[in-house]
Motif scaffolding. Sequence first.
Motif, PDB file in Angstrom:
ATOM      1  N   ASN A 208       0.803  -1.304   0.438  1.00  0.00           N
ATOM      2  CA  ASN A 208       0.475   0.293   0.420  1.00  0.00           C
ATOM      3  C   ASN A 208       0.661   1.235  -0.416  1.00  0.00           C
ATOM      4  O   ASN A 208       1.569   1.430  -0.574  1.00  0.00           O
ATOM      5  N   SER A 209       0.385   2.244   0.163  1.00  0.00           N
ATOM      6  CA  SER A 209       1.955   3.671   0.693  1.00  0.00           C
ATOM      7  C   SER A 209       2.686   3.934   1.024  1.00  0.00           C
ATOM      8  O   SER A 209       3.176   4.437   0.833  1.00  0.00           O
ATOM      9  N   LYS A 210       2.264   2.835   2.246  1.00  0.00           N
ATOM     10  CA  LYS A 210       3.321   2.817   3.163  1.00  0.00           C
ATOM     11  C   LYS A 210       4.183   1.562   3.640  1.00  0.00           C
ATOM     12  O   LYS A 210       5.430   1.280   4.081  1.00  0.00           O
ATOM     13  N   TYR A 211       3.423   0.546   3.687  1.00  0.00           N
ATOM     14  CA  TYR A 211       3.916  -0.809   3.825  1.00  0.00           C
ATOM     15  C   TYR A 211       3.817  -1.921   2.529  1.00  0.00           C
ATOM     16  O   TYR A 211       3.667  -1.631   1.388  1.00  0.00           O
ATOM     17  N   LEU A 212       4.988  -2.294   2.727  1.00  0.00           N
ATOM     18  CA  LEU A 212       5.381  -3.724   1.780  1.00  0.00           C
ATOM     19  C   LEU A 212       4.742  -4.853   2.324  1.00  0.00           C
ATOM     20  O   LEU A 212       5.329  -5.421   3.760  1.00  0.00           O
ATOM     21  N   LEU A 213       3.936  -5.742   2.029  1.00  0.00           N
ATOM     22  CA  LEU A 213       3.904  -7.253   2.719  1.00  0.00           C
ATOM     23  C   LEU A 213       4.762  -7.806   2.088  1.00  0.00           C
ATOM     24  O   LEU A 213       4.485  -8.274   0.880  1.00  0.00           O
ATOM     25  N   LEU A 214       5.559  -8.595   2.464  1.00  0.00           N
ATOM     26  CA  LEU A 214       6.661  -9.463   2.213  1.00  0.00           C
ATOM     27  C   LEU A 214       6.050 -11.106   2.356  1.00  0.00           C
ATOM     28  O   LEU A 214       6.207 -11.766   3.878  1.00  0.00           O
ATOM     29  N   ASN A 215       6.868 -11.982   1.496  1.00  0.00           N
ATOM     30  CA  ASN A 215       7.629 -13.051   2.340  1.00  0.00           C
ATOM     31  C   ASN A 215       8.540 -13.794   1.864  1.00  0.00           C
ATOM     32  O   ASN A 215       9.837 -13.322   1.855  1.00  0.00           O
ATOM     33  N   LEU A 216       8.548 -14.596   4.068  1.00  0.00           N
ATOM     34  CA  LEU A 216       9.616 -15.154   3.857  1.00  0.00           C
ATOM     35  C   LEU A 216       9.878 -16.168   3.107  1.00  0.00           C
ATOM     36  O   LEU A 216       8.904 -16.804   1.952  1.00  0.00           O
ATOM     37  N   PRO A 217      11.600 -16.888   2.902  1.00  0.00           N
ATOM     38  CA  PRO A 217      11.418 -17.874   2.279  1.00  0.00           C
ATOM     39  C   PRO A 217      10.459 -19.299   2.087  1.00  0.00           C
ATOM     40  O   PRO A 217       9.994 -19.216   1.434  1.00  0.00           O
ATOM     41  N   ASP A 218      10.155 -19.457   3.992  1.00  0.00           N
ATOM     42  CA  ASP A 218       9.332 -20.161   3.935  1.00  0.00           C
ATOM     43  C   ASP A 218       7.895 -19.601   4.043  1.00  0.00           C
ATOM     44  O   ASP A 218       6.655 -20.378   4.677  1.00  0.00           O
TER      45      ASP A 218
END
Length: 391
Positions: A208-218
């Motif tokens: 979104n405008s402020k955050y990234l939703l990220l996946n760890l390797p698992d």
Amino acid sequence: MKYTYYILMILMLFACGSKDDAIQKANKLSQEIGKCFAPDRREAIYTTSFSMSSNGSLVVSGETSLPEAKLALFSSLEGLNVHLVDSLVLLPKDKMGNKIWGLINLSVVNLRSQPKHSAELVSQAIMGAPVKILNKKNSWYQIQTPDKYIAWVDEAALNLRTKEEMTNWRNARRVIFQSHFQIAKDEQGKEIITDIVAGSILEVQSENSKYLLLNLPDKREIRLNKTDCIDFDLWKSKEIKEPSMLTQLAKEFMGRPYLWGGTSSKGVDCSGFVKSVYFMNGIILARDASLQFLHGDTISPEQGFENLAEGDLVFFGRKATENHKQKVTHVGMYIRDGEFIHSSGRVKINSFDPEAKNFSNYRTVSWLGGRRVLNRIGEEGIIKVSEHPWY
């Protein structure tokens, strides 16, 4: 082929003789092949042994991580005019199946010299680093990192992947974390998921405008501020336009504790420090000081520290004598005006200048010279992340 002439010379040397001395000649051949293809066991596996079977065949045993070394060995052994039995294992071992790649799954993982927690800590690897899986013993995996370093990690450190899954990872949208340290929470910003350090590579799920939703390797999910990350493809394409970029980042490590084997923003040893500084600027250096000493343009002690330039690596250790070879034991990075920054007890700045308050006589008298790596980017031991096939 690069080594064709070399192999032919070996064949001429050992072509004559009976089967009785085949093992002795095979061992000598193997030693020469090892010197050529695998001069340092930290970066390559090459172990061989020879025996004669009951029917007079020469049994070649051992293991190697180098297909080219195995090919060269058997090409040379054919000159002995004896039947060969191939028991030389080419790593990764077949028992690994198709998951012979992996991503580091924790913020910082310890790499050990042997497959046990009590073994020497020889290095570390950062979350999201791609590794090649070579072998497995119990709950430990033998891996090779992008700088060629070979060591053992506990299975919790890895997310195993196939070749196809690694291709998908390379094609995915990724970011690299640039802040030195942070506690990462879930999508709602409530539950702590993990800690994270500079250099971590993560897949983007959404934003979104402020955050990234990220996946760890698992596939665990974390939320990070956009300002703490940079697009991976953009980051790896950046150039070191000025050596001052290295100095600026190096000074951000000031006061960090020395950690034997450390390569993260939590703690670093001497070579791990300069390696981290260069990696965050898109360059992969060799792991240990003695390996880093082999690469780059040479500035000899006779030339004087006045000929060093900002960003040069400076090496220290035991100088050669009649009874002892030169031995590299420490490395730092030259800044300017006689000063260098290094990890010794903590990350700090010392000077070659006897008139300076931070002069180090101990380091000055043990100075073995410098290596200018910025002139050699793209060569062996000084590889750009953007040109490394694993990324």
